[in-house]
Design a protein around this motif. Structure first.
Motif, PDB file in Angstrom:
ATOM      1  N   HIS A 119       0.826  -1.202   0.000  1.00  0.00           N
ATOM      2  CA  HIS A 119       0.000   0.000   0.000  1.00  0.00           C
ATOM      3  C   HIS A 119       0.864   1.257   0.000  1.00  0.00           C
ATOM      4  CE1 HIS A 119      -2.498   3.222   1.795  1.00  0.00           C
ATOM      5  NE2 HIS A 119      -3.457   2.655   1.080  1.00  0.00           N
ATOM      6  N   ALA A 120       1.945   1.221   0.776  1.00  0.00           N
ATOM      7  CA  ALA A 120       2.819   2.395   0.876  1.00  0.00           C
ATOM      8  C   ALA A 120       3.486   2.699  -0.462  1.00  0.00           C
ATOM      9  CB  ALA A 120       3.873   2.175   1.956  1.00  0.00           C
ATOM     10  N   THR A 121       3.873   1.648  -1.186  1.00  0.00           N
ATOM     11  CA  THR A 121       4.524   1.874  -2.478  1.00  0.00           C
ATOM     12  C   THR A 121       3.532   2.350  -3.534  1.00  0.00           C
ATOM     13  OG1 THR A 121       4.268  -0.492  -2.981  1.00  0.00           O
ATOM     14  CG2 THR A 121       6.375   0.219  -2.064  1.00  0.00           C
ATOM     15  N   LYS A 122       2.243   1.962  -3.378  1.00  0.00           N
ATOM     16  CA  LYS A 122       1.219   2.409  -4.325  1.00  0.00           C
ATOM     17  C   LYS A 122       0.709   3.802  -3.991  1.00  0.00           C
ATOM     18  CE  LYS A 122      -0.422  -2.262  -5.440  1.00  0.00           C
ATOM     19  NZ  LYS A 122      -1.558  -3.218  -5.334  1.00  0.00           N
ATOM     20  N   HIS A 123       0.737   4.162  -2.687  1.00  0.00           N
ATOM     21  CA  HIS A 123       0.309   5.486  -2.260  1.00  0.00           C
ATOM     22  C   HIS A 123       1.503   6.421  -2.451  1.00  0.00           C
ATOM     23  CE1 HIS A 123      -1.320   8.800  -0.064  1.00  0.00           C
ATOM     24  NE2 HIS A 123      -2.405   8.129   0.303  1.00  0.00           N
ATOM     25  N   LYS A 124       1.495   7.138  -3.564  1.00  0.00           N
ATOM     26  CA  LYS A 124       2.673   7.881  -3.997  1.00  0.00           C
ATOM     27  C   LYS A 124       3.153   8.897  -2.965  1.00  0.00           C
ATOM     28  CE  LYS A 124       4.593  10.042  -8.133  1.00  0.00           C
ATOM     29  NZ  LYS A 124       4.297  10.578  -9.490  1.00  0.00           N
ATOM     30  N   LYS A 125       2.219   9.585  -2.301  1.00  0.00           N
ATOM     31  CA  LYS A 125       2.612  10.622  -1.344  1.00  0.00           C
ATOM     32  C   LYS A 125       3.355  10.020  -0.152  1.00  0.00           C
ATOM     33  CE  LYS A 125       0.762  14.762   0.894  1.00  0.00           C
ATOM     34  NZ  LYS A 125       1.320  15.693  -0.116  1.00  0.00           N
ATOM     35  N   ILE A 126       2.826   8.905   0.383  1.00  0.00           N
ATOM     36  CA  ILE A 126       3.471   8.235   1.509  1.00  0.00           C
ATOM     37  C   ILE A 126       4.844   7.706   1.092  1.00  0.00           C
ATOM     38  CG2 ILE A 126       3.361   6.255   3.077  1.00  0.00           C
ATOM     39  CD1 ILE A 126       0.357   6.556   3.149  1.00  0.00           C
ATOM     40  N   PHE A 127       4.889   7.079  -0.084  1.00  0.00           N
ATOM     41  CA  PHE A 127       6.140   6.486  -0.561  1.00  0.00           C
ATOM     42  C   PHE A 127       7.225   7.542  -0.757  1.00  0.00           C
ATOM     43  CE2 PHE A 127       8.844   5.196  -4.194  1.00  0.00           C
ATOM     44  CZ  PHE A 127       9.472   4.105  -3.607  1.00  0.00           C
ATOM     45  N   LEU A 128       6.876   8.655  -1.414  1.00  0.00           N
ATOM     46  CA  LEU A 128       7.861   9.704  -1.664  1.00  0.00           C
ATOM     47  C   LEU A 128       8.320  10.375  -0.368  1.00  0.00           C
ATOM     48  CD1 LEU A 128       6.427  11.385  -4.899  1.00  0.00           C
ATOM     49  CD2 LEU A 128       8.543  10.075  -4.692  1.00  0.00           C
ATOM     50  N   PHE A 129       7.373  10.540   0.576  1.00  0.00           N
ATOM     51  CA  PHE A 129       7.776  11.135   1.852  1.00  0.00           C
ATOM     52  C   PHE A 129       8.746  10.220   2.589  1.00  0.00           C
ATOM     53  CE2 PHE A 129       7.332  11.319   6.464  1.00  0.00           C
ATOM     54  CZ  PHE A 129       7.829  12.597   6.686  1.00  0.00           C
ATOM     55  N   LEU A 130       8.445   8.915   2.626  1.00  0.00           N
ATOM     56  CA  LEU A 130       9.335   7.966   3.300  1.00  0.00           C
ATOM     57  C   LEU A 130      10.719   7.955   2.648  1.00  0.00           C
ATOM     58  CD1 LEU A 130       6.957   4.937   3.990  1.00  0.00           C
ATOM     59  CD2 LEU A 130       7.955   6.494   5.672  1.00  0.00           C
ATOM     60  N   LEU A 131      10.738   8.088   1.327  1.00  0.00           N
ATOM     61  CA  LEU A 131      12.008   8.126   0.607  1.00  0.00           C
ATOM     62  C   LEU A 131      12.790   9.395   0.976  1.00  0.00           C
ATOM     63  CD1 LEU A 131      13.474   6.331  -1.428  1.00  0.00           C
ATOM     64  CD2 LEU A 131      12.452   7.674  -3.272  1.00  0.00           C
ATOM     65  N   ALA A 132      12.078  10.515   1.002  1.00  0.00           N
ATOM     66  CA  ALA A 132      12.718  11.779   1.386  1.00  0.00           C
ATOM     67  C   ALA A 132      13.200  11.720   2.832  1.00  0.00           C
ATOM     68  CB  ALA A 132      11.725  12.933   1.210  1.00  0.00           C
ATOM     69  N   PHE A 133      12.343  11.203   3.709  1.00  0.00           N
ATOM     70  CA  PHE A 133      12.678  11.088   5.128  1.00  0.00           C
ATOM     71  C   PHE A 133      13.914  10.209   5.308  1.00  0.00           C
ATOM     72  CE2 PHE A 133      12.129   9.088   9.350  1.00  0.00           C
ATOM     73  CZ  PHE A 133      12.031  10.230  10.139  1.00  0.00           C
ATOM     74  N   PHE A 134      13.979   9.128   4.543  1.00  0.00           N
ATOM     75  CA  PHE A 134      15.129   8.225   4.604  1.00  0.00           C
ATOM     76  C   PHE A 134      16.429   8.992   4.406  1.00  0.00           C
ATOM     77  CE2 PHE A 134      18.295   5.676   2.395  1.00  0.00           C
ATOM     78  CZ  PHE A 134      18.392   4.560   3.196  1.00  0.00           C
ATOM     79  N   PHE A 135      16.444   9.896   3.451  1.00  0.00           N
ATOM     80  CA  PHE A 135      17.680  10.613   3.137  1.00  0.00           C
ATOM     81  C   PHE A 135      17.953  11.774   4.092  1.00  0.00           C
ATOM     82  CE2 PHE A 135      16.946   8.654  -1.112  1.00  0.00           C
ATOM     83  CZ  PHE A 135      18.144   7.963  -1.181  1.00  0.00           C
TER      84      PHE A 135
END
Length: 410
Positions: free
Chosen positions: A226-242
């Motif tokens: 679900h997180a990978t399909k929900h673009k906003k959540i996925f992109l935020f997690l990716l940004a947060f990771f960095f």
């Protein structure tokens, strides 16, 4: 919006006061104590920084792997509080035991264990935010938590500092002074956890099933999809990771970095105490600003500020520059952590908060693993501590790129 805090909000904030004492110990006194143990064993300053960095990486890697699984289990009705309690008791016990260890390798092992348990407790704690307040107060309450955590943790820290620095004058040897400092921190952590443990009620949950463990893995797999399909959540997690990589790396290695540069222990501790004091009003200010300014803009300001801090750290080699670094970190540390927590709470399903904060912890702790490992490896490869610290600027740049993409996604 009502400014006055509710009872549930106050008790939730008090845990930040309690657990922050441990993290302040980790970032100040603990690495200095390890440095003294390392020097006795004949380790060089570069090796000392590297070993400490690798240990911090190991702790974060453990939580990155186990955090989502445990977080998913705590979403079941009635499980979040007892598992949270177990983490608090075990973490504080490990902290207490560390005060009696005199071997550098054994100390590192217990450090990894205590840091991993501490970090696990934060997954449960962060996921409780959705249960103790309303959507319109998330930014404010989250910021209050970090703010009071910063200033509250100064009390046991100052007491410990007085014992460590003044102990020899009144006949308290350094080893005993360290034992007292670790004991004070462990007790502080437990005492300020009690109000939340006593009154917390899990309002959002998943009903129990016959195969709870198996189902938790299925739910975690579903959440990942679900997180990978929900673009906003996925992109935020990716940004947060960095971007959180740089933040956690600076927090974890600040004292070790200053010590490796040859700065005095007393100056380092006082500078980092100043960071905590400045972070108190700064975090509250960001919480209030979030009521008037879009949270995404405030988070971006914090990321850009940290990018500047990382660049500045590359050239740091004097005492006054370390003081400047401490002030700058204090201004933005609480804001970027508090607003990231509340922003994420707003975009996830509330009944799955444990699962999603477990995923967020993968990003946070996984990034911290890369950050500390990057600093350690580059420092060893180049023989330059400054070059190692400079490696984290790349993570902030990537964080800015992905966060902008996330903020523009509906």
């Amino acid at each position: 919006m009502q400014i006055k805090l509710t009872k549930a909000e106050k008790h939730w904030i008090l845990y930040d006061v309690g657990n922050s004492a441990f993290i302040l110990l980790v970032t100040t006194i603990m690495p200095l104590y390890f440095n003294s143990l390392a020097e006795k064993a004949g380790l060089s300053s570069v090796s000392y920084l590297s070993y400490w960095g690798f240990a911090a990486s190991a702790a974060t890697l453990c939580v990155a792997i186990l955090g989502p699984i445990i977080g998913t289990i705590t979403d079941f009705k009635g499980l979040k509080k007892p598992i949270f309690l177990a983490a608090v008791l075990l973490g504080s016990l490990l902290c207490f035991i560390m005060g009696f260890i005199t071997d550098w390798l054994l100390f590192l092992i217990f450090f990894v264990l205590s840091k991993a348990v501490f970090s696990s407790s934060l997954i449960f704690y962060d996921s409780m935010l959705v249960d103790i307040t309303t959507d319109d107060r998330l930014d404010y309450v989250s910021s209050q938590g970090f703010a009071w955590g910063y200033i509250g943790s100064c009390i046991p820290f100052v007491i410990s500092l007085v014992v460590i620095l003044g102990g020899p004058r009144i006949g308290i040897p350094t080893g005993l002074a360290m034992t007292i400092a670790f004991t004070i921190t462990a007790l502080w952590w437990i005492i300020f956890s009690l109000p939340l443990i006593r009154t917390y009620q899990q309002k959002h949950y998943v009903e129990h099933s016959k195969n709870a463990i198996t189902d938790s893995f299925r739910r975690l797999a579903s959440t990942l999809r679900h997180a990978t399909k929900h673009k906003k959540i996925f992109l935020f997690l990716l940004a947060f990771f960095f971007y959180i990589d740089g933040v956690y790396t600076i927090i974890d290695l600040a004292t070790a970095y200053g010590k490796a540069l040859g700065l005095g222990s007393t100056i380092l501790l006082l500078a980092l105490l100043l960071t905590q004091v400045i972070a108190f009003p700064a975090a509250i200010t960001f919480g209030r600003l979030a009521q008037k300014v879009d949270t995404t803009k405030l988070i971006l300001v914090c990321i850009f500020a940290y990018l500047g801090i990382a660049v500045f750290a590359i050239f740091l080699d004097t005492q006054i520059e370390f003081w400047i670094l401490a002030v700058c970190v204090g201004l933005f540390q609480g804001g970027i952590q508090a607003l990231s927590r509340s922003y994420f709470t707003k975009i996830i399903p509330p009944e799955q908060s444990g699962e999603y904060f477990g995923l967020m912890d993968i990003c946070g702790k996984g990034a911290a693993f890369l950050g500390t490992a990057s600093v350690s490896l580059v420092s060893q490869m180049t023989g330059s501590i400054n070059a190692g610290v400079g490696s984290i600027t790349v993570f902030f740049l990537l964080g800015i790129f992905f966060f902008i993409k996330a903020s523009l996604t509906k």
